[in-house]
Write a protein that holds these residues in place. Structure first.
Motif, PDB file in Angstrom:
ATOM      1  N   ILE A 103      -7.749 -37.332 -11.739  1.00 37.44           N
ATOM      2  CA  ILE A 103      -7.567 -38.679 -12.294  1.00 37.44           C
ATOM      3  C   ILE A 103      -7.012 -39.628 -11.229  1.00 37.44           C
ATOM      4  CG2 ILE A 103      -6.301 -40.062 -13.992  1.00 37.44           C
ATOM      5  CD1 ILE A 103      -6.760 -37.751 -15.997  1.00 37.44           C
ATOM      6  N   PRO A 104      -5.882 -39.325 -10.588  1.00 37.26           N
ATOM      7  CA  PRO A 104      -5.420 -40.248  -9.546  1.00 37.26           C
ATOM      8  C   PRO A 104      -6.356 -40.300  -8.338  1.00 37.26           C
ATOM      9  CG  PRO A 104      -3.858 -38.441  -9.832  1.00 37.26           C
ATOM     10  CD  PRO A 104      -4.903 -38.293 -10.888  1.00 37.26           C
ATOM     11  N   LYS A 129       2.443 -29.963 -22.785  1.00 40.53           N
ATOM     12  CA  LYS A 129       2.081 -29.567 -24.152  1.00 40.53           C
ATOM     13  C   LYS A 129       0.650 -30.028 -24.415  1.00 40.53           C
ATOM     14  CE  LYS A 129       6.335 -28.125 -24.902  1.00 40.53           C
ATOM     15  NZ  LYS A 129       6.630 -26.912 -24.203  1.00 40.53           N
ATOM     16  N   LYS A 130       0.459 -30.919 -25.394  1.00 45.32           N
ATOM     17  CA  LYS A 130      -0.873 -31.435 -25.737  1.00 45.32           C
ATOM     18  C   LYS A 130      -0.963 -32.933 -25.410  1.00 45.32           C
ATOM     19  CE  LYS A 130      -2.751 -27.817 -27.859  1.00 45.32           C
ATOM     20  NZ  LYS A 130      -4.037 -27.260 -27.527  1.00 45.32           N
ATOM     21  N   THR A 131      -0.213 -33.354 -24.387  1.00 44.36           N
ATOM     22  CA  THR A 131      -0.166 -34.760 -24.010  1.00 44.36           C
ATOM     23  C   THR A 131      -0.590 -34.937 -22.556  1.00 44.36           C
ATOM     24  OG1 THR A 131       1.643 -35.139 -25.575  1.00 44.36           O
ATOM     25  CG2 THR A 131       1.320 -36.811 -23.868  1.00 44.36           C
ATOM     26  N   LEU A 132      -1.510 -35.857 -22.328  1.00 39.19           N
ATOM     27  CA  LEU A 132      -1.938 -36.239 -20.987  1.00 39.19           C
ATOM     28  C   LEU A 132      -1.061 -37.395 -20.530  1.00 39.19           C
ATOM     29  CD1 LEU A 132      -3.942 -36.151 -18.573  1.00 39.19           C
ATOM     30  CD2 LEU A 132      -5.444 -37.664 -19.919  1.00 39.19           C
ATOM     31  N   ILE A 133      -0.519 -37.284 -19.319  1.00 35.24           N
ATOM     32  CA  ILE A 133       0.354 -38.310 -18.739  1.00 35.24           C
ATOM     33  C   ILE A 133      -0.326 -38.839 -17.481  1.00 35.24           C
ATOM     34  CG2 ILE A 133       2.616 -38.795 -17.721  1.00 35.24           C
ATOM     35  CD1 ILE A 133       3.634 -36.271 -19.325  1.00 35.24           C
ATOM     36  N   ILE A 134      -0.448 -40.166 -17.391  1.00 36.61           N
ATOM     37  CA  ILE A 134      -1.061 -40.785 -16.216  1.00 36.61           C
ATOM     38  C   ILE A 134      -0.147 -41.910 -15.728  1.00 36.61           C
ATOM     39  CG2 ILE A 134      -3.080 -41.961 -15.250  1.00 36.61           C
ATOM     40  CD1 ILE A 134      -4.716 -40.872 -17.639  1.00 36.61           C
ATOM     41  N   ASN A 135       0.153 -41.898 -14.425  1.00 40.60           N
ATOM     42  CA  ASN A 135       0.945 -42.962 -13.809  1.00 40.60           C
ATOM     43  C   ASN A 135       0.034 -44.075 -13.298  1.00 40.60           C
ATOM     44  OD1 ASN A 135       2.934 -40.524 -11.976  1.00 40.60           O
ATOM     45  ND2 ASN A 135       3.238 -41.236 -14.061  1.00 40.60           N
ATOM     46  N   PHE A 136       0.455 -45.319 -13.532  1.00 42.83           N
ATOM     47  CA  PHE A 136      -0.217 -46.490 -12.991  1.00 42.83           C
ATOM     48  C   PHE A 136       0.793 -47.321 -12.213  1.00 42.83           C
ATOM     49  CE2 PHE A 136      -2.985 -45.517 -16.634  1.00 42.83           C
ATOM     50  CZ  PHE A 136      -4.209 -45.482 -15.994  1.00 42.83           C
ATOM     51  N   PRO A 137       0.320 -48.172 -11.297  1.00 46.57           N
ATOM     52  CA  PRO A 137       1.228 -49.060 -10.573  1.00 46.57           C
ATOM     53  C   PRO A 137       1.859 -50.081 -11.521  1.00 46.57           C
ATOM     54  CG  PRO A 137      -1.016 -49.152  -9.673  1.00 46.57           C
ATOM     55  CD  PRO A 137      -1.070 -48.334 -10.917  1.00 46.57           C
ATOM     56  N   ASP A 152     -13.074 -44.733 -19.199  1.00 50.34           N
ATOM     57  CA  ASP A 152     -14.214 -44.079 -19.850  1.00 50.34           C
ATOM     58  C   ASP A 152     -14.109 -42.555 -19.885  1.00 50.34           C
ATOM     59  OD1 ASP A 152     -15.421 -46.497 -20.427  1.00 50.34           O
ATOM     60  OD2 ASP A 152     -16.655 -46.495 -18.611  1.00 50.34           O
ATOM     61  N   ILE A 153     -13.285 -41.970 -19.033  1.00 48.36           N
ATOM     62  CA  ILE A 153     -13.152 -40.507 -19.027  1.00 48.36           C
ATOM     63  C   ILE A 153     -11.933 -40.013 -19.803  1.00 48.36           C
ATOM     64  CG2 ILE A 153     -14.465 -40.247 -16.887  1.00 48.36           C
ATOM     65  CD1 ILE A 153     -11.763 -39.702 -15.459  1.00 48.36           C
ATOM     66  N   ILE A 154     -10.982 -40.898 -20.052  1.00 51.36           N
ATOM     67  CA  ILE A 154      -9.767 -40.503 -20.779  1.00 51.36           C
ATOM     68  C   ILE A 154     -10.090 -39.901 -22.149  1.00 51.36           C
ATOM     69  CG2 ILE A 154      -7.701 -41.393 -21.918  1.00 51.36           C
ATOM     70  CD1 ILE A 154      -7.311 -43.230 -19.475  1.00 51.36           C
ATOM     71  N   PRO A 155     -10.939 -40.532 -22.980  1.00 52.14           N
ATOM     72  CA  PRO A 155     -11.197 -39.944 -24.306  1.00 52.14           C
ATOM     73  C   PRO A 155     -11.730 -38.508 -24.244  1.00 52.14           C
ATOM     74  CG  PRO A 155     -11.984 -42.197 -24.247  1.00 52.14           C
ATOM     75  CD  PRO A 155     -11.605 -41.833 -22.831  1.00 52.14           C
ATOM     76  N   HIS A 156     -12.619 -38.231 -23.300  1.00 49.51           N
ATOM     77  CA  HIS A 156     -13.166 -36.877 -23.180  1.00 49.51           C
ATOM     78  C   HIS A 156     -12.056 -35.879 -22.828  1.00 49.51           C
ATOM     79  CE1 HIS A 156     -16.423 -33.987 -22.597  1.00 49.51           C
ATOM     80  NE2 HIS A 156     -15.781 -33.573 -21.525  1.00 49.51           N
ATOM     81  N   GLY A 157     -11.208 -36.258 -21.889  1.00 50.01           N
ATOM     82  CA  GLY A 157     -10.094 -35.382 -21.513  1.00 50.01           C
ATOM     83  C   GLY A 157      -9.149 -35.120 -22.666  1.00 50.01           C
TER      84      GLY A 157
END
Length: 173
Positions: A103-104, A129-137, A152-157
């Protein structure tokens, strides 16, 4: 969500990490932008907060949101640069169970076409756990460009993470 995601809704938490924002001396523009962009794809915002650039506070928030299954997705904004107090990636790495480097990598690759300064981002992504974490600026312009790179790829993940998708279709591209 868009048509291909049917009625699937991503429960999303937005965590703005900013000393000035937490003190109320700077208006948060990035958190609301993330909210708007995620709502445009049908995401449900279940949590929003602004906290200081304190590793213990960041970790506590990420752990609580993930471990209580409050959100499927946590999007952080701020603290990914070179400044002394920019420690969001370190806090994230300390709480995730699995890193998701693609992702990054995609964010940096796509945004380096816009500005070579994107290579300076230290943002991370991972699963707790069952949570996706993404860092943004922290800057709204950078947030928009970075989120556009992966929205567009987040929902699939998230569907895979939640167990909604267990196998890829034969025509998977």
């Amino acid at each position: 969500m868009n048509k291909k995601n049917n009625e699937f809704k991503i429960k999303t938490a937005i965590l703005t990490i900013s000393d000035k924002g937490a003190r109320g001396t700077r208006k948060d523009l990035s958190g609301p932008l993330i909210k708007e962009m995620m709502e445009n794809i049908g995401s449900v915002i279940v949590y929003e907060d602004i906290i200081a650039d304190e590793k213990s506070e960041i970790k506590k928030s990420l752990i609580e949101i993930s471990d209580k299954n409050t959100a499927d997705l946590i999007l952080t904004t701020g603290g990914t640069g070179f400044a002394t107090r920019d420690i969001t990636p370190e806090a994230t790495l300390e709480v995730i169970e699995k890193e998701v480097p693609g992702i990054p990598e995609k964010i940096r690759a796509d945004t380096m076409a816009i500005t070579p300064l994107a290579a300076l981002s230290r943002a991370r992504a991972g699963i707790r756990k069952k949570t996706l974490i993404i860092n943004f600026p922290g800057s709204p312009k950078a947030v928009r460009e970075c989120l556009e790179a992966v929205i567009d790829i987040i929902p699939h993940g998230v569907k895979i993470l939640k167990g909604d998708i267990t196998e890829h279709q034969p025509n998977h591209k």
